[in-house]
Design a protein around this motif. Structure first.
Motif, short mmCIF file in Angstrom:
data_model
loop_
_atom_site.label_atom_id
_atom_site.label_comp_id
_atom_site.label_asym_id
_atom_site.label_seq_id
_atom_site.Cartn_x
_atom_site.Cartn_y
_atom_site.Cartn_z
N ASP A 2 0.84 -1.19 0.00
CA ASP A 2 0.00 0.00 0.00
C ASP A 2 0.88 1.25 0.00
OD1 ASP A 2 -1.75 2.02 0.27
OD2 ASP A 2 -2.69 1.32 2.11
N TRP A 3 1.05 1.80 -1.21
CA TRP A 3 1.97 2.92 -1.37
C TRP A 3 1.43 4.19 -0.75
CZ3 TRP A 3 6.69 2.13 -3.49
CH2 TRP A 3 6.87 0.92 -4.18
N ARG A 4 0.13 4.24 -0.53
CA ARG A 4 -0.43 5.49 -0.02
C ARG A 4 -0.59 5.49 1.49
NH1 ARG A 4 -4.71 7.72 -4.50
NH2 ARG A 4 -3.35 7.39 -6.26
N ALA A 5 -0.06 4.46 2.14
CA ALA A 5 -0.30 4.33 3.57
C ALA A 5 0.43 5.39 4.39
CB ALA A 5 0.12 2.95 4.04
N GLN A 6 1.53 5.94 3.82
CA GLN A 6 2.29 6.90 4.61
C GLN A 6 1.50 8.18 4.79
OE1 GLN A 6 6.42 7.27 3.40
NE2 GLN A 6 6.07 5.52 2.09
N VAL A 58 15.02 21.34 3.55
CA VAL A 58 15.94 20.42 2.90
C VAL A 58 15.39 19.02 3.13
CG1 VAL A 58 18.32 19.54 2.79
CG2 VAL A 58 17.90 21.95 3.35
N PHE A 59 15.29 18.24 2.06
CA PHE A 59 14.73 16.89 2.17
C PHE A 59 15.85 15.87 1.95
CE2 PHE A 59 12.43 13.08 0.85
CZ PHE A 59 11.35 13.08 1.72
N PHE A 60 16.00 14.95 2.89
CA PHE A 60 17.06 13.95 2.82
C PHE A 60 16.47 12.61 2.40
CE2 PHE A 60 18.44 17.27 5.65
CZ PHE A 60 19.78 17.44 5.35
N TYR A 61 16.99 12.09 1.27
CA TYR A 61 16.43 10.87 0.67
C TYR A 61 17.55 9.88 0.35
CZ TYR A 61 12.94 8.19 -1.96
OH TYR A 61 12.08 7.21 -2.40
N HIS A 62 17.18 8.68 -0.04
CA HIS A 62 18.17 7.61 -0.28
C HIS A 62 19.13 7.57 0.94
CE1 HIS A 62 16.63 7.36 -4.36
NE2 HIS A 62 17.15 8.50 -4.73
N ILE A 100 10.84 9.08 5.79
CA ILE A 100 10.59 7.96 6.70
C ILE A 100 10.83 6.60 6.03
CG2 ILE A 100 8.09 7.90 6.27
CD1 ILE A 100 7.84 7.16 9.32
N ALA A 101 10.42 6.46 4.77
CA ALA A 101 10.58 5.17 4.10
C ALA A 101 12.06 4.83 3.93
CB ALA A 101 9.89 5.20 2.74
N ALA A 102 12.84 5.82 3.50
CA ALA A 102 14.28 5.61 3.33
C ALA A 102 14.96 5.41 4.67
CB ALA A 102 14.90 6.80 2.59
N ALA A 103 14.50 6.13 5.71
CA ALA A 103 15.11 6.07 7.04
C ALA A 103 14.87 4.71 7.69
CB ALA A 103 14.55 7.18 7.92
N ILE A 124 18.11 10.37 15.88
CA ILE A 124 17.94 11.58 15.06
C ILE A 124 18.56 12.79 15.75
CG2 ILE A 124 16.20 13.17 14.13
CD1 ILE A 124 16.54 10.49 12.67
N ALA A 125 19.28 13.57 14.97
CA ALA A 125 19.97 14.74 15.51
C ALA A 125 19.02 15.94 15.64
CB ALA A 125 21.14 15.12 14.60
N GLU A 126 19.45 16.89 16.46
CA GLU A 126 18.72 18.13 16.70
C GLU A 126 18.45 18.86 15.38
OE1 GLU A 126 18.07 18.81 19.95
OE2 GLU A 126 16.84 20.57 19.37
N GLY A 127 17.21 19.31 15.22
CA GLY A 127 16.88 20.10 14.03
C GLY A 127 16.35 19.28 12.88
N PHE A 128 16.51 17.96 12.94
CA PHE A 128 15.97 17.07 11.91
C PHE A 128 14.64 16.50 12.39
CE2 PHE A 128 20.47 17.13 11.05
CZ PHE A 128 20.62 16.94 9.69
N ARG A 129 13.77 16.16 11.45
CA ARG A 129 12.56 15.43 11.80
C ARG A 129 12.29 14.41 10.70
NH1 ARG A 129 7.62 17.34 9.39
NH2 ARG A 129 8.08 18.98 7.89
N ILE A 130 11.54 13.37 11.06
CA ILE A 130 11.22 12.31 10.11
C ILE A 130 9.80 12.49 9.62
CG2 ILE A 130 10.79 9.83 9.92
CD1 ILE A 130 13.24 9.27 11.48
N SER A 131 9.62 12.45 8.31
CA SER A 131 8.27 12.57 7.77
C SER A 131 8.20 11.87 6.42
CB SER A 131 7.87 14.04 7.66
OG SER A 131 6.49 14.15 7.36
N GLY A 132 7.02 11.97 5.78
CA GLY A 132 6.79 11.20 4.56
C GLY A 132 7.30 11.87 3.30
N LEU A 133 7.28 11.09 2.21
CA LEU A 133 7.72 11.58 0.90
C LEU A 133 6.86 12.73 0.40
CD1 LEU A 133 8.52 8.29 -1.04
CD2 LEU A 133 10.04 10.26 -0.80
N GLY A 134 5.65 12.85 0.94
CA GLY A 134 4.79 13.95 0.55
C GLY A 134 5.46 15.30 0.79
N GLN A 135 6.35 15.35 1.79
CA GLN A 135 7.07 16.58 2.10
C GLN A 135 7.99 17.00 0.96
OE1 GLN A 135 7.14 18.07 5.72
NE2 GLN A 135 5.13 17.20 5.33
#
Lengths: 151, 136, 102
Positions: A2-6, A58-62, A100-103, A124-135
């Motif tokens: 289910d790709w839309r679950a995030q 800034v979005f961190f991926y892969h 989140i998916a990559a993390a 997770i370091a200060e100032g970072f947060r985990i969220s979905g690809l929608g971001q």
């Protein structure tokens, strides 16, 4: 699968800017130290802010998600990439989002996720947060220019 | 840009399995589909290998994600541009690619092919007609 | 409606720079960064191809990456511009979109 679950965060609006100042969205898609990508991204963002532009996110991926670990201990005579980004976020309010998916694949967890998944630590370091690809998509929609630094 | 809709292009230039970029690119496309933007996918250079049919990853222990391309039509992602020169250079033809169809609601759900094989010049035109380009 | 292209691979390792030049349009800028800066040197086996394919586009190189790799600016192909990070930002701002060739 289910790709839309995030879950998606609600669309956030950024303050309007005047003049020729632009909003830059940045994607970092390689990890620290192995690739120069996160260094180039940091230098670009610093220069953009100095020129009066805005870098709302800034979005961190892969493998780029690994930039956000607070457990890295680089040699003292080297730059600390994670701390550079954390300091930048503290000073300029830049939203540092780890996918989140990559993390999850790579073992990056915030405390919430660690509790939910029954893991014994978060990193997770200060100032970072985990969220979905929608971001990431939202950043593409809301900014004037999208730059990807990767391999 | 019309009505707040941006043209998004996902550029795929890497082969599947050797690295995770192709799979994680597809994950972005599927999540991005929920945002109702004008989405196109470009496959050039080694990216054309992602669309080759008869992929079987059983023996390497990695998930075969190629069937997911066939679900893109359900997400209203219907423009998959594949560069002819990239196919030629790699000894591939359209027959080597899997069939990916979408149903056109405006034409009584007629089935139409999502893959459009275009020249390098046309690919350059597609690229220069975008608002946002995401590269993988 | 011009595009800023960035390339971060050595053209001696991958075809990324050549692919980029094959898709860039007149009026675009191709900025070589990181290992991409090796493509900007003259007297290489690829210099002729660079000059031939790069005709209608502006070629630029990120000077800090050049300096880091010990390439003297005097060794650059003629017509290649050098920019610092501020110049990189300026290029991104003055083009309509950026395509990062990874």
């Amino acid at each position: 699968m289910d790709w839309r679950a995030q879950d998606h965060e609600p669309i956030r609006t950024y303050p309007l800017l005047g003049g020729d100042d632009l909003k830059f969205g940045i994607v970092v898609s390689e990890g620290p130290y192995t690739h120069q990508a996160s260094d180039t991204a940091y230098n670009f963002v610093t220069a953009a802010l100095a020129a009066g532009h805005e870098v709302p996110r800034v979005f961190f991926y892969h493998d780029g998600v690994n930039v956000g670990t607070r457990l890295s201990i680089p040699p003292q005579d080297e730059r600390n990439i994670q701390q550079q980004w954390s300091a930048l976020a503290a000073e300029h309010g830049t939203d540092l989002v780890i996918c989140i998916a990559a993390a999850q694949r790579r073992g990056l967890l915030d405390q919430n996720e660690a509790d939910r998944q029954g893991k014994d630590a978060s990193n997770i370091a200060e100032g970072f947060r985990i969220s979905g690809l929608g971001q990431l998509i939202e950043m593409g929609i809301e900014t004037d220019r999208l730059m990807t630094f990767g391999d | 840009m019309e009505d707040g809709v941006k043209k998004f292009l996902y550029v795929n230039r890497k082969a599947p399995y050797g690295t995770i970029y192709a799979l994680e690119s597809l994950e972005v496309v599927l999540i991005g589909a929920a945002f109702d933007q004008d989405v196109s996918l470009a496959f050039l250079d080694d990216g054309v290998f992602q669309l080759v049919k008869s992929q079987d990853t059983k023996d390497i222990g990695v998930k075969n994600f190629s069937p997911t391309f066939r679900a893109l039509g359900d997400y209203e992602v219907t423009k998959l541009f594949v560069e002819k020169e990239s196919l030629d250079e790699r000894g591939l033809t359209a027959d080597d690619l899997q069939e990916i169809m979408w149903e056109d609601e405006d034409e009584d759900y007629a089935e139409k092919p999502s893959i459009r094989i275009i020249s390098r010049t046309e690919m350059a035109d597609v690229m220069s007609d975008q608002d946002v380009i995401l590269s993988f | 409606m011009a595009t800023l292209h960035t390339v971060n691979k050595s053209p001696f390792a991958t075809q990324t720079l050549l692919s980029c030049l094959g898709h860039a349009k007149a009026g675009d800028t191709v900025l070589m960064i990181e290992d991409g800066v090796y493509g900007a040197a003259s007297n290489t086996g690829l210099a002729d191809a660079m000059v031939g394919m790069g005709g209608a586009v502006t070629l630029a190189v990120l000077a800090p990456d050049l300096k880091a790799r010990g390439i003297d600016e005097g060794r650059l192909l003629s017509g290649v511009k050098t920019v610092d990070y501020a110049g990189f930002v300026e290029l991104a701002a003055t083009h309509d979109r950026t395509q990062n060739w990874l």
